[in-house]
Design a protein around this motif. Structure first.
Motif, mmCIF file in Angstrom:
data_model
loop_
_atom_site.group_PDB
_atom_site.id
_atom_site.type_symbol
_atom_site.label_atom_id
_atom_site.label_comp_id
_atom_site.label_asym_id
_atom_site.label_seq_id
_atom_site.Cartn_x
_atom_site.Cartn_y
_atom_site.Cartn_z
ATOM 1 N N SER A 4 3.886 4.492 -18.135
ATOM 2 C CA SER A 4 4.425 3.420 -18.967
ATOM 3 C C SER A 4 3.319 2.575 -19.594
ATOM 4 N N ALA A 52 3.024 -0.588 -19.328
ATOM 5 C CA ALA A 52 2.579 -1.544 -18.312
ATOM 6 C C ALA A 52 1.505 -0.932 -17.422
ATOM 7 N N SER A 53 1.700 0.342 -17.041
ATOM 8 C CA SER A 53 0.722 1.034 -16.200
ATOM 9 C C SER A 53 -0.588 1.240 -16.959
ATOM 10 N N TYR A 92 -3.075 8.254 -15.069
ATOM 11 C CA TYR A 92 -3.711 6.934 -14.927
ATOM 12 C C TYR A 92 -5.171 7.017 -15.381
ATOM 13 N N ASP A 143 10.556 9.163 -6.759
ATOM 14 C CA ASP A 143 11.331 8.048 -7.320
ATOM 15 C C ASP A 143 10.584 6.727 -7.161
ATOM 16 N N GLY A 144 10.300 6.084 -8.283
ATOM 17 C CA GLY A 144 9.660 4.780 -8.248
ATOM 18 C C GLY A 144 8.199 4.798 -7.854
ATOM 19 N N GLU A 191 5.423 5.627 -9.595
ATOM 20 C CA GLU A 191 4.552 4.979 -10.579
ATOM 21 C C GLU A 191 4.670 3.461 -10.471
ATOM 22 N N TYR A 192 5.888 2.973 -10.331
ATOM 23 C CA TYR A 192 6.107 1.531 -10.210
ATOM 24 C C TYR A 192 5.370 0.970 -8.995
ATOM 25 N N LYS A 193 5.464 1.667 -7.850
ATOM 26 C CA LYS A 193 4.803 1.205 -6.626
ATOM 27 C C LYS A 193 3.291 1.152 -6.804
ATOM 28 N N THR A 208 1.540 1.039 -9.678
ATOM 29 C CA THR A 208 1.150 0.054 -10.685
ATOM 30 C C THR A 208 1.255 -1.363 -10.140
ATOM 31 N N MET A 209 2.309 -1.667 -9.396
ATOM 32 C CA MET A 209 2.469 -2.997 -8.814
ATOM 33 C C MET A 209 1.377 -3.280 -7.788
ATOM 34 N N GLN A 267 -1.743 -3.969 -9.787
ATOM 35 C CA GLN A 267 -1.628 -5.280 -10.430
ATOM 36 C C GLN A 267 -1.859 -6.401 -9.417
#
Length: 200
Positions: free
Chosen positions: A44, A46-47, A86, A164-165, A167-169, A171-172, A175
C-alpha cells in the motif's frame, strides 16, 4: 555418422531446455506484473511511505521453518514476496534476512542451533502445527516468527500463521518504531541545544 547424430540430439535438447526456461521465466514475470497491476501484489501507499522515510537502520529478522505443509508454506512464500516489495520502495535504511531454523536430517547443524538460540533470545519460540501425511494427521514444531530492530528498539511478531493482515502488522510495527526513534532523536537535539545555552 553416430557422432553427428549425437551432436544434433544434444543441440536439439539444449534448444528445448532453453525454450522451456524462457517460457517459465516469462510466465513468472507476467504473473507478477499482472498481480502488481491489480494491486494484489504491491504494498500500500502507507507502507511505501513508511519504508521510504526511515530515519535509522531497520532490520527485519525472519525465523521461519522451511518446507512446511500447506498452507504454512504459502505463508512463508508470501512473506518473502512481501519483504521484497518493501525493499523495492525502501530507502537505504531497510534490510531483512531469513534465518535457517529448520532441522536437517539427523543431527541439527551448528548454524541451525545458533539461529534457534538467536530466535529464543528475541522471544521467538516454535509452535505446534498440524501436517497431513498419507491421510494421517501429524504434529510438528515450527518457527514462524518475525523480529523488527530499529536502532536500540525491538518489535516482534511471535507467530505468523497466515497472510491476513500481515502487511498491516508489519507496517504498523515499523511506523511505531520509526515514531519512537524520531522522538528520541528530537529529544537528543533539544538536550544538546539546552546544553549549549547553559554554556555560552
Amino acid at each position: 555418422m553416430a557422432g553427428k547424430g549425437a551432436g544434433k540430439y544434444i543441440k536439439f535438447m539444449t534448444y528445448v531446455i532453453v525454450v522451456v526456461l524462457i517460457n517459465v521465466a516469462s510466465m513468472t514475470l507476467f504473473f507478477r506484473a499482472d498481480l502488481t497491476k491489480n494491486d494484489l501484489y504491491s504494498i500500500s501507499k502507507a507502507s511505501r511511505r513508511v519504508v521510504s522515510t526511515l530515519s535509522e537502520p531497520l532490520t527485519i529478522k525472519v525465523f521461519f521453518t522451511k518446507n512446511l505443509p500447506a498452507p504454512h508454506n504459502n505463508t512463508e512464500r508470501y512473506l518473502h514476496d512481501l519483504l521484497e516489495e518493501y525493499s523495492n520502495y525502501a530507502n537505504r535504511h531497510f534490510n531483512y534476512r531469513f534465518y535457517d531454523v529448520s532441522p536437517e536430517e539427523g543431527d541439527i547443524s551448528k548454524e541451525t542451533k545458533e539461529n534457534q538460540a538467536l530466535a529464543k533470545n528475541y522471544g521467538i519460540f516454535p509452535i505446534q502445527i498440524q501436517a497431513i501425511e498419507k491421510d494421517e494427521v501429524k504434529f510438528q514444531k515450527a518457527y514462524m516468527g518475525v523480529v523488527l530492530i530499529h536502532g536500540d528498539l525491538i518489535e516482534r511478531i511471535p507467530t505468523v500463521t497466515d497472510t491476513d493482515g500481515l502487511e498491516y502488522k508489519l507496517t504498523m510495527a515499523m511506523q511505531k518504531l520509526n515514531n519512537k526513534i524520531s522522538a528520541l532523536l528530537s529529544l537528543k537535539d533539544k538536550i544538546r541545544s539546552s546544553y549549549f545555552c547553559l554554556h555560552p
